[in-house]
Motif scaffolding. Structure first.
Motif, PDB file in Angstrom:
ATOM      1  N   TRP A 125       0.844  -1.186   0.000  1.00 62.13           N
ATOM      2  CA  TRP A 125       0.000   0.000   0.000  1.00 62.13           C
ATOM      3  C   TRP A 125       0.884   1.242   0.000  1.00 62.13           C
ATOM      4  CZ3 TRP A 125      -4.881  -0.071  -1.164  1.00 62.13           C
ATOM      5  CH2 TRP A 125      -5.698  -1.158  -0.829  1.00 62.13           C
ATOM      6  N   TYR A 141     -12.423   2.117   0.298  1.00 65.99           N
ATOM      7  CA  TYR A 141     -11.645   1.067  -0.361  1.00 65.99           C
ATOM      8  C   TYR A 141     -12.196  -0.327  -0.048  1.00 65.99           C
ATOM      9  CZ  TYR A 141      -8.383   4.806  -1.333  1.00 65.99           C
ATOM     10  OH  TYR A 141      -7.816   5.984  -1.785  1.00 65.99           O
ATOM     11  N   ARG A 149     -10.238  -7.031  -2.653  1.00 64.72           N
ATOM     12  CA  ARG A 149      -9.292  -6.019  -2.206  1.00 64.72           C
ATOM     13  C   ARG A 149      -7.910  -6.368  -2.759  1.00 64.72           C
ATOM     14  NH1 ARG A 149     -11.375  -6.483   4.107  1.00 64.72           N
ATOM     15  NH2 ARG A 149     -13.545  -6.896   3.508  1.00 64.72           N
TER      16      ARG A 149
END
Length: 376
Positions: A138, A166, A291
């Protein structure tokens, strides 16, 4: 351990985020908390918090901080009155119940948690503006162009969390209830009549759709909240209603015109108000499974709810406890499976907490609600 050689970023330094950091650090995890407040001295808005057995206190116990909480928190009784200030019910703080759910100031709780963390765990003045999956990590974007990287992101940045987008497109909902909060320093001299009425206890009074909850011992201040159904003419987005002190004081004095002068003097003694609508983040649908990298939510970011069952912070601390156990449990083969297990549990107990809060909210703002009903 799943977090070995991995960096965990917690976005938000509230009770849930700091408690999670403490629990993970106890297991040797590399954790950084990014908090938007300028520094640790920034005052946290709101009344005191009471941590419940089986949730908030259980998290404190696992973090090795339960005795510290008991030392810093204040056992308080409860007094319920009618609109004329006549006592309907009193519960005293006693040696037997002093550890049930003592009240602690939000800043005092924050400092206690901060002192339990290793140095430089919290990076201040870091408002997260976005996330990006890049090369298996990330990339965290902050104001002023600052960037950081992490293997795992945990959103703990409150009810209006941007990190939530998200995981889901579901939006926060307004519940139709308003809370006006007032703080009065030196209440013994500024509003002595009401301060004496409290007699060192949390005071609650209700009449014709208006609920008042006051704590005379919030780290040297008297803090109170007035709760009512939002008038139709009040727009959630009309900031003038929330910033004009004289307008709010006049509104309260008119709304409480039938109440005893002790309550009216409370409003007259208040020189600044905070006014906000209550909101909830529904858990009607599961979050996205696609995700790109490990990410989840805790606290209000995961399950924002009205504060009418005392469950908000306690549910958030329970999140921290359960998620930390999942992330440090060797039986899970990946961060994703540990997160899925946490979210499955969280959805169940958070829905129950939201339901209790929603039920109380609807009941308390009814025109005929009275504490006499609860007592008799």
């Amino acid at each position: 351990m799943l977090l070995k050689n991995k960096k965990t970023a917690i976005i938000g330094g509230g009770p849930a985020g700091l408690t999670l950091a403490r629990l993970l650090q106890q297991n040797g995890a590399d954790v950084t908390v990014y908090e938007r407040d300028q520094d640790p001295q920034a005052r946290i808005w709101g009344g005191t918090l009471d941590l419940h057995k089986g949730s908030g206190q259980e998290a404190m116990k696992k973090a090795g901080l339960l005795d510290s909480y008991y030392t810093l928190a204040l056992p308080m009784g409860i007094i319920m009155t009618d609109e004329k200030g006549e006592t309907l019910f009193t519960k005293q703080a006693t040696p037997k119940n002093q550890y049930d759910n003592p009240e602690i100031n939000r800043n005092v709780l924050r400092n206690m948690l901060l002192e339990s963390l290793t140095s430089n765990t919290v990076i201040w003045d870091r408002k997260c503006t976005g996330l990006e999956a890049l090369d298996g990590k990330w990339l965290l974007h902050f104001e002023n162009g600052i960037q950081e990287t992490a293997d795992l992101v945990i959103g703990a940045n409150g009810g209006m969390s941007q990190v939530r987008s998200y995981l889901t497109n579901i939006q926060v909902e307004d519940t139709g209830t308003m809370i006006i909060q007032g703080d009065i320093p030196q209440p013994e001299t500024e509003c002595p009549e009401f301060y004496q009425l409290c007699s060192g206890k949390r005071l609650m009074a209700a009449y014709e759709g208006n609920l008042l909850v006051a704590n005379p011992n919030n780290n040297g201040m008297l803090t109170y909240g007035v709760i009512f159904k939002r008038p139709e003419e009040w727009s959630v987005h009309n900031e003038s209603y929330f910033q004009d002190t004289s307008l709010i004081r006049t509104f309260l004095l008119e709304r409480f015109s039938d109440w005893d002068d002790g309550f009216k003097n409370l409003f007259r003694s208040t020189f600044s108000f905070s006014c906000l609508p209550t909101r909830k983040f529904p858990l009607d649908q599961p979050w996205n499974d696609n995700r790109p990298l490990p990410i989840t939510l805790i606290g209000d970011a995961a399950h924002l709810m009205p504060p009418f069952a005392g469950q908000g912070v306690n549910t958030g601390l329970l999140d921290a406890l359960i998620l930390s156990e999942k992330l440090t449990n060797a039986s899970y083969d990946s961060l994703e499976t540990a997160i899925t297990s946490y979210e499955t549990e969280m959805f169940i107990y958070a829905r129950e907490a939201q339901l209790a809060s929603n039920t109380n909210e609807i009941e308390m703002r009814q025109p005929d609600f009275s504490f006499k009903q609860l007592i008799h």
